[in-house]
Design a protein around this motif. Structure first.
Motif, short mmCIF file in Angstrom:
data_model
loop_
_atom_site.label_atom_id
_atom_site.label_comp_id
_atom_site.label_asym_id
_atom_site.label_seq_id
_atom_site.Cartn_x
_atom_site.Cartn_y
_atom_site.Cartn_z
N MET A 83 -56.91 24.82 -51.59
CA MET A 83 -57.25 26.24 -51.31
C MET A 83 -57.03 27.19 -52.57
SD MET A 83 -56.59 26.78 -47.20
CE MET A 83 -54.80 26.46 -47.53
N GLY A 84 -56.34 26.49 -53.61
CA GLY A 84 -55.77 27.18 -54.69
C GLY A 84 -54.59 28.18 -54.39
N TRP A 85 -53.82 27.53 -53.36
CA TRP A 85 -52.60 28.04 -52.84
C TRP A 85 -51.51 27.28 -53.53
CZ3 TRP A 85 -52.18 29.75 -46.93
CH2 TRP A 85 -53.22 30.86 -46.81
N LYS A 86 -50.25 27.74 -53.50
CA LYS A 86 -49.07 27.08 -53.97
C LYS A 86 -47.68 27.39 -53.23
CE LYS A 86 -48.12 31.25 -57.08
NZ LYS A 86 -48.30 31.68 -58.47
N LYS A 87 -46.67 26.88 -53.41
CA LYS A 87 -45.34 27.18 -52.87
C LYS A 87 -45.09 28.37 -53.52
CE LYS A 87 -40.69 25.57 -52.17
NZ LYS A 87 -39.70 24.66 -52.42
N LEU A 88 -44.76 29.50 -52.62
CA LEU A 88 -44.38 30.74 -53.27
C LEU A 88 -42.81 30.99 -53.21
CD1 LEU A 88 -47.33 32.87 -51.34
CD2 LEU A 88 -47.11 32.47 -53.85
N TYR B 103 -48.15 20.08 -46.96
CA TYR B 103 -48.79 21.60 -47.09
C TYR B 103 -48.84 21.98 -48.55
CZ TYR B 103 -49.36 22.35 -42.31
OH TYR B 103 -49.49 22.47 -40.91
N THR B 104 -48.03 21.07 -49.54
CA THR B 104 -48.20 21.53 -50.92
C THR B 104 -49.45 20.95 -51.31
OG1 THR B 104 -45.95 21.31 -51.28
CG2 THR B 104 -47.23 20.84 -53.00
N ALA B 105 -49.82 19.66 -50.83
CA ALA B 105 -51.04 19.01 -51.30
C ALA B 105 -52.39 19.69 -50.60
CB ALA B 105 -51.09 17.57 -50.65
N MET C 49 -53.06 44.32 -41.53
CA MET C 49 -53.32 43.17 -42.12
C MET C 49 -52.34 41.90 -41.74
SD MET C 49 -52.84 42.93 -46.38
CE MET C 49 -54.29 43.48 -46.60
N LEU C 50 -52.67 40.75 -41.94
CA LEU C 50 -52.09 39.81 -41.37
C LEU C 50 -51.02 39.49 -42.65
CD1 LEU C 50 -51.61 37.23 -39.58
CD2 LEU C 50 -53.45 36.10 -41.02
N GLY C 51 -49.93 39.04 -42.43
CA GLY C 51 -48.74 38.89 -43.35
C GLY C 51 -48.68 37.58 -43.68
N TYR C 52 -48.37 36.69 -42.61
CA TYR C 52 -48.32 35.17 -42.53
C TYR C 52 -48.07 34.63 -41.18
CZ TYR C 52 -43.17 35.80 -41.73
OH TYR C 52 -41.94 35.85 -41.44
N VAL C 53 -48.61 33.29 -41.19
CA VAL C 53 -48.43 32.63 -39.84
C VAL C 53 -47.30 31.40 -40.01
CG1 VAL C 53 -49.80 31.11 -38.26
CG2 VAL C 53 -51.02 33.08 -39.17
N THR C 54 -46.58 31.14 -39.35
CA THR C 54 -45.42 30.24 -39.12
C THR C 54 -45.97 28.97 -38.18
OG1 THR C 54 -43.88 31.99 -39.72
CG2 THR C 54 -42.99 29.92 -38.99
N GLY D 113 -49.27 30.08 -50.37
CA GLY D 113 -50.02 31.01 -50.36
C GLY D 113 -50.81 31.44 -51.79
N SER D 114 -51.46 32.37 -51.94
CA SER D 114 -51.96 32.88 -53.30
C SER D 114 -51.22 33.78 -53.96
CB SER D 114 -53.48 33.50 -53.45
OG SER D 114 -53.61 34.48 -52.78
N SER D 115 -50.38 34.55 -53.14
CA SER D 115 -49.22 35.70 -53.43
C SER D 115 -48.62 36.20 -52.07
CB SER D 115 -49.83 36.82 -54.39
OG SER D 115 -50.83 37.64 -53.23
N MET D 116 -47.40 36.84 -52.19
CA MET D 116 -46.78 37.13 -51.07
C MET D 116 -47.67 38.80 -50.87
SD MET D 116 -44.65 35.17 -50.45
CE MET D 116 -43.69 35.88 -49.23
N GLU D 117 -48.67 39.22 -51.44
CA GLU D 117 -49.47 40.24 -51.13
C GLU D 117 -50.59 39.93 -50.21
OE1 GLU D 117 -46.50 41.17 -53.79
OE2 GLU D 117 -48.19 40.04 -54.30
N GLN D 118 -50.70 38.63 -50.15
CA GLN D 118 -52.18 38.10 -49.30
C GLN D 118 -51.47 37.30 -48.03
OE1 GLN D 118 -55.32 38.82 -50.15
NE2 GLN D 118 -54.23 39.99 -51.75
N ALA D 119 -52.31 37.30 -47.13
CA ALA D 119 -51.77 36.37 -45.94
C ALA D 119 -51.31 35.11 -46.68
CB ALA D 119 -53.20 36.11 -45.15
N ALA D 120 -50.47 34.43 -45.89
CA ALA D 120 -49.84 33.20 -46.24
C ALA D 120 -49.42 32.33 -44.96
CB ALA D 120 -48.57 33.39 -47.05
N LEU D 121 -49.21 31.04 -45.31
CA LEU D 121 -48.62 30.18 -44.18
C LEU D 121 -47.36 29.74 -44.56
CD1 LEU D 121 -49.18 28.15 -41.98
CD2 LEU D 121 -49.78 26.32 -43.79
N ALA D 122 -46.53 29.88 -43.50
CA ALA D 122 -44.92 29.50 -43.69
C ALA D 122 -44.81 28.18 -42.69
CB ALA D 122 -43.87 30.67 -43.16
N ILE D 123 -44.11 27.07 -43.04
CA ILE D 123 -43.71 26.30 -42.09
C ILE D 123 -41.97 26.25 -42.17
CG2 ILE D 123 -45.50 24.82 -42.88
CD1 ILE D 123 -43.82 23.14 -44.69
#
Length: 124
Positions: free
Chosen positions: A26-31, A19-21, A1-6, A41-51
């Motif tokens: 997509m219904g995501w927020k800063k985690l 990225y906040t906006a 399962m994909l964790g996150y992409v940086t 992302g939506s939670s740390m248990e789902q795929a997320a985006l990191a910058i």
């Protein structure tokens, strides 16, 4: 399962605003975040985006700061994925260990093409 992409950035504050906006659409927020990396992302248990600002302090490019991360499921799972990657010919780019105390355990490798991969476990 994909964790996150940086994705790398040379201006973290501007990237956070962008990225906040964007991810709110997509219904995501800063985690979570530190002084050099922020996760959305939506939670740390789902795929997320990191910058982030690249760890090596060089300018971000299409390949510098770009990494694909995979959930290990546990620190032991991270260790197993790391060992398997090394067994298959990957090179070490950071041995398994706790990166953010009590929050993040990870290991890093580069595949034969130099692509950076992370195996991770979050304890949040």
């Amino acid at each position: 399962m994909l964790g996150y992409v940086t994705l790398g950035t040379s201006n973290l504050a501007a990237a956070i605003n962008f990225y906040t906006a964007l991810t709110a659409e997509m219904g995501w927020k800063k985690l979570m975040g530190t002084d050099r990396i922020v996760f959305f992302g939506s939670s740390m248990e789902q795929a997320a985006l990191a910058i982030c600002t690249p760890y090596d302090e060089q300018a971000p490019t299409a390949g510098n700061g770009v990494m694909v991360a995979f959930h290990g499921g546990s620190p032991e799972g991270v260790d197993a994925l790391y060992s398997k990657a090394i067994e298959l010919g990957a090179t070490c780019d950071g041995e398994p260990g706790e990166r953010v105390p009590g929050v993040f355990y990870g290991a890093y490798v580069r595949d034969a093409e130099g692509n950076k991969l992370c195996f991770c476990h979050f304890t949040l």
